[in-house]
Design a protein around this motif. Structure first.
Motif, PDB file in Angstrom:
ATOM      1  N   UNK A  45       0.839  -1.202   0.000  1.00 49.36           N
ATOM      2  CA  UNK A  45       0.000   0.000   0.000  1.00 49.36           C
ATOM      3  C   UNK A  45       0.866   1.241   0.000  1.00 49.36           C
ATOM      4  N   UNK A  46       0.232   2.393  -0.029  1.00 52.22           N
ATOM      5  CA  UNK A  46       0.937   3.671   0.130  1.00 52.22           C
ATOM      6  C   UNK A  46       0.174   4.474   1.179  1.00 52.22           C
ATOM      7  N   UNK A  47       0.713   4.710   2.386  1.00 51.99           N
ATOM      8  CA  UNK A  47       2.053   4.312   2.778  1.00 51.99           C
ATOM      9  C   UNK A  47       2.238   2.797   2.758  1.00 51.99           C
ATOM     10  N   UNK A  48       3.499   2.394   2.560  1.00 50.87           N
ATOM     11  CA  UNK A  48       3.812   0.981   2.426  1.00 50.87           C
ATOM     12  C   UNK A  48       4.119   0.372   3.784  1.00 50.87           C
ATOM     13  N   UNK A  49       3.327  -0.643   4.146  1.00 48.06           N
ATOM     14  CA  UNK A  49       3.576  -1.304   5.429  1.00 48.06           C
ATOM     15  C   UNK A  49       4.628  -2.395   5.303  1.00 48.06           C
TER      16      UNK A  49
END
Ligand code: GLY
Length: 380
Positions: A45-49
């Motif tokens: 995702x964005x932010x990237x987990x």
């Protein structure tokens, strides 16, 4: 009329960035501010987990982490640390969000005689390298940071080693990128880099003049980059917090042989980090948590009174010499392999790579040339 396919609907971009972690987003933002059209493809995702910055504590500590064998890396780290205040201020202005930059300094401490001797050697090394540190008696270290245990044996202060909140930086970079029309594509796994762009796992081709690989530990899994020597090094961390109404436990970053505590300034503290060669495994283990708490509790006993918010693990992108891969390689531009220094090196990396993309001399030290591992033109 037949609708346009997604592939034909998309115009070619100047730049496609593979990876929406802290380095990829910063490169995209800096490149777009130079007028380039940029797309970021991020597998998470964005932010990237899944990005290392989601787990990172945010130490900006070129001095505390200096190594005699790695002088070019120390120079790059000092250069990037010097860029951080302006980078943070520009990013906050561009996004309207705080990035949690803290001008707090770092204390390096020893818990026994062996570690005290090690701290002594570390002080002499830094003096020889000409970087500022101040030796502190244990009693003086406790005046500076009262949460330290009375049993500490030695300490030094690195006044120019600070900290930032990497998650806040990534949130701000996302907003800043959107405001300069970076196209952000979460959930977009890049299967292969090709001349002229990237091919996604969905089969779609994203056409671009230049491809920047900023995919952290996953860079080595992308087809079209055989021989890219980046491997994951797992780090487990704990996120801790003071109870409501209680003041922050620490003001400074506290570093010791094998770990560190990074206060956020609002009562939250990140305790890190293990160093483990376990491939792409990101499980949190009882042993990892035990060792972190055992060591931190010995040096800063109040840590054991904090609330445990979560434990998590991330993957550092390591290279054989612990230095990043910056610059042209096999038809792409690499901005990866930052290992323990991704957050610290973000401004220096982004500015250099954006300059390269804009056709300027990026002034990249040859010590970071990707060809040091695979000479250009050599058979792979
Ligand atoms: N820079 C700290 C770490 O990678 O654990």
């Amino acid at each position: 009329m037949t609708p346009l396919s997604p592939r034909s609907a998309r115009a070619a971009r100047d730049v496609v960035v593979v990876g929406g972690g802290i380095v990829g987003l910063a490169v995209a933002w800096r490149a777009a501010r130079r007028g380039l059209s940029v797309t970021v493809c991020e597998r998470g995702g964005l932010p990237s987990y899944v990005a290392a910055a989601h787990v990172a504590a945010g130490m900006l500590a070129p001095v505390a982490e200096a190594d005699a064998q790695e002088r070019p890396l120390l120079r790059l780290g000092l250069d990037s640390a010097a860029r951080w205040p302006a980078f943070a201020a520009e990013l906050e202005e561009a996004s309207g969000l705080s990035v949690g930059y803290r001008d707090c300094g770092t204390l390096v401490v020893a818990r026994d005689r062996d570690e005290a001797e090690h701290v002594d050697r570390e002080i002499r090394l830094r003096e020889a390298l000409g970087v500022p540190v101040a030796r502190l008696l244990p009693s003086a270290a406790r005046c500076v940071e009262p949460a330290l245990a009375p049993t500490i044996r030695a300490a030094f202060h690195a006044p120019d080693d600070h900290a930032v909140d990497p998650r806040a930086v990534c949130e701000a970079l996302l907003v800043a990128c959107e405001r300069v029309d970076v196209e952000l594509r979460p959930g977009c796994e890049v299967r292969a880099v090709t001349g002229g762009g990237v091919t996604l796992a969905s089969g779609e081709h994203v056409t671009a003049g230049r491809t920047v690989v900023a995919a952290g530990a996953w860079a080595a899994r992308i087809a079209g980059l055989p021989g890219l020597c980046v491997r994951p090094v797992k780090g487990q961390v704990l996120r801790l917090a003071a109870r409501a109404g209680e003041g922050p436990l620490l003001e400074h970053v506290v570093r010791w042989d094998g770990g560190y505590l990074v206060p956020r300034g609002d009562g939250r503290v990140v305790l890190g980090a293990t160093m483990e060669d376990r491939g792409y495994d990101t499980n949190v283990t009882a042993l990892g948590v035990y060792e972190l708490l055992r060591d931190a509790g010995e040096l800063v006993p109040g840590v054991l009174e904090l609330d445990l918010e979560c434990a998590l693990a991330g993957l550092r992108p390591a290279t054989p010499d612990n230095a990043p891969l910056l610059g042209e390689w096999e038809g792409v531009v690499l901005a990866c392999g930052h290992h323990r220094n991704g957050v610290l090196l973000t401004p220096a990396t982004a500015d250099r790579i954006a300059a390269l993309l804009a056709g300027e001399d990026p002034h990249i030290d040859p010590a970071f040339a990707p060809s040091r591992f695979t000479p250009v033109g050599a058979p792979r």
